[in-house]
Design an enzyme around this catalytic site. Structure first.
Site, short mmCIF file in Angstrom:
data_model
loop_
_atom_site.label_atom_id
_atom_site.label_comp_id
_atom_site.label_asym_id
_atom_site.label_seq_id
_atom_site.Cartn_x
_atom_site.Cartn_y
_atom_site.Cartn_z
N HIS A 51 0.84 -1.18 0.00
CA HIS A 51 0.00 0.00 0.00
C HIS A 51 0.89 1.25 0.00
O HIS A 51 2.06 1.18 0.36
CB HIS A 51 -0.86 0.08 1.27
CG HIS A 51 -1.59 -1.16 1.63
ND1 HIS A 51 -2.95 -1.28 1.47
CD2 HIS A 51 -1.18 -2.33 2.18
CE1 HIS A 51 -3.35 -2.47 1.90
NE2 HIS A 51 -2.28 -3.13 2.34
N TYR A 52 0.32 2.40 -0.34
CA TYR A 52 0.93 3.66 0.06
C TYR A 52 -0.01 4.33 1.05
O TYR A 52 -1.21 4.09 1.08
CB TYR A 52 1.28 4.58 -1.11
CG TYR A 52 0.15 5.08 -1.98
CD1 TYR A 52 -1.01 5.65 -1.45
CD2 TYR A 52 0.25 5.02 -3.36
CE1 TYR A 52 -2.01 6.12 -2.25
CE2 TYR A 52 -0.75 5.49 -4.18
CZ TYR A 52 -1.89 6.05 -3.62
OH TYR A 52 -2.89 6.52 -4.43
N THR A 53 0.56 5.18 1.90
CA THR A 53 -0.22 5.78 2.98
C THR A 53 -1.03 6.98 2.53
O THR A 53 -2.08 7.26 3.12
CB THR A 53 0.71 6.23 4.11
OG1 THR A 53 1.65 7.18 3.59
CG2 THR A 53 1.47 5.04 4.70
N GLU A 121 2.53 -1.02 4.53
CA GLU A 121 2.25 0.37 4.14
C GLU A 121 3.57 1.10 3.89
O GLU A 121 4.53 0.92 4.65
CB GLU A 121 1.46 1.09 5.24
CG GLU A 121 0.02 0.65 5.39
CD GLU A 121 -0.93 1.36 4.43
OE1 GLU A 121 -0.45 2.19 3.64
OE2 GLU A 121 -2.14 1.08 4.50
N HIS A 168 -2.55 -3.21 -3.32
CA HIS A 168 -3.94 -3.08 -2.87
C HIS A 168 -4.88 -2.96 -4.06
O HIS A 168 -6.00 -3.48 -4.04
CB HIS A 168 -4.07 -1.86 -1.95
CG HIS A 168 -5.23 -1.94 -1.01
ND1 HIS A 168 -5.52 -0.94 -0.12
CD2 HIS A 168 -6.18 -2.89 -0.82
CE1 HIS A 168 -6.60 -1.28 0.58
NE2 HIS A 168 -7.02 -2.46 0.16
N ASP A 178 -3.74 2.12 -4.89
CA ASP A 178 -2.37 2.08 -4.39
C ASP A 178 -1.73 0.70 -4.60
O ASP A 178 -2.44 -0.30 -4.65
CB ASP A 178 -2.33 2.49 -2.91
CG ASP A 178 -3.25 1.68 -2.02
OD1 ASP A 178 -4.41 1.43 -2.40
OD2 ASP A 178 -2.83 1.29 -0.91
#
Length: 321
Positions: A51-53, A121, A168, A178
């Site tokens: 994921h990215y935040t 993440e 994700h 993401d």
């Protein structure tokens, strides 16, 4: 309040095993004998989800240690430092526990991927609004090196199938985008992680598909065989655009409009040929990967020679999700 600790790249489970390495362990009111160990078990971990935040480190830590969502690991942007000091990665949930990072999700024959995955993440702003439009935030080289080190460790310990290192967007394509098109999937592949098509195979399949265009149902079957959650409808519907866009963001990040085209199909066929030949759509099984049998009729759906599939533009929010 949960402590925010910087854990090394070792699972809490492994640390616990070291702590109770003796034959017996004393617990409150009883003792546990560890002298006999069963072999009939396996790990719950089958997938690694990236994921990215879309937020900075402090906000991401506050969110991921709050009451609604979590991940096993959080990879910050490494601070500028001299020497060879290893980068810091936060471990927020023990690997053997179930973090809440995937939501409604599916990949291959698995659903509810929180049950079978480790969530990672990565601190990154995602798409950022500028005067020229949305611009995707880059992932610093040192941060990707830390991600690679973490993935190599987890992949080795849990024997992760390369196809099961996913984003994700792969497991929830109608909800998530993401880690986005700026994430360097090909660099991970060069480090022995994940999947990537061979360029010569893509060119070969593209030439063959141009002579025998697949139907929309063919492409949907291929995407499902690769792992994507997609209903085989044979129609140019919203779910197909979302899945194709997720696939393009990962394997052809220069053009991710979501509308299928011959290059997208060729990339997919090259991947299936390389990693999952037994799961190729049945119409591609004989006499060759992209050939049709002599008595087989051409596609009844709209031929993809003109690719008249229109998809809505990607709509981005301020948090990129």
């Amino acid at each position: 309040m949960r402590a925010r600790l910087a854990w090394p790249l070792v699972s809490v489970m492994m640390l616990s095993l070291v702590a109770c390495a003796g034959p017996t362990e004393r617990r409150d009111g009883y003792r546990v004998d560890h002298s006999h160990r069963a072999d009939a078990y396996n790990s719950r971990v089958r997938h690694l989800v990236l994921h990215y935040t879309s937020h900075g480190e402090q906000r991401a830590l506050a969110t991921l240690t709050g009451p609604r969502v979590s991940s096993h690991y959080l990879v910050p942007v490494p601070a500028q430092q001299s020497g060879s000091k290893a980068p810091r990665i936060y471990q927020l949930v023990p690997e053997h526990e179930r973090a809440w990072h995937a939501g409604v999700s599916a990949w291959g024959t698995s659903s509810n991927l929180n049950d079978t995955s480790i969530g990672i993440e990565i601190i990154n702003d995602g798409p950022v609004a500028t005067a020229e439009g949305w611009v995707w935030s880059a992932f610093p080289a040192a941060q990707i090196e830390a991600v690679i080190a973490l993935l190599q460790d987890l992949s080795q310990r849990y024997q992760i199938d390369p196809i099961n290192i996913v984003g994700h967007a792969d497991i929830a394509p109608q909800r998530k985008i993401d880690p986005g098109p700026a994430f360097p999937w090909q660099q991970l592949y060069r480090a022995g992680l994940g999947t990537w098509p061979d360029a010569d195979a893509v060119q070969r399949h593209q030439a063959q598909l141009q002579q025998t265009p697949p139907s929309l149902r063919d492409l949907q079957e291929g995407l499902a065989a690769w792992g994507y959650p997609i209903h085989i409808s044979g129609e140019a519907d919203a779910q197909t655009c979302a899945v194709v866009r997720a696939f393009q963001m990962r394997y052809r990040a220069t053009d991710y409009r979501g509308a299928p085209d011959l290059e997208t199909a060729a990339i997919l066929w090259a991947l299936l040929e390389k990693y999952r030949p037994a799961l190729l759509p049945p119409t591609r099984a004989a006499p060759s990967i992209t050939g049709r049998t002599l008595n087989q009729q051409p596609p009844t759906e709209a031929a993809w020679a003109n690719w008249a599939v229109s998809c809505p533009a990607l709509v981005l929010s301020t948090d990129g999700r």
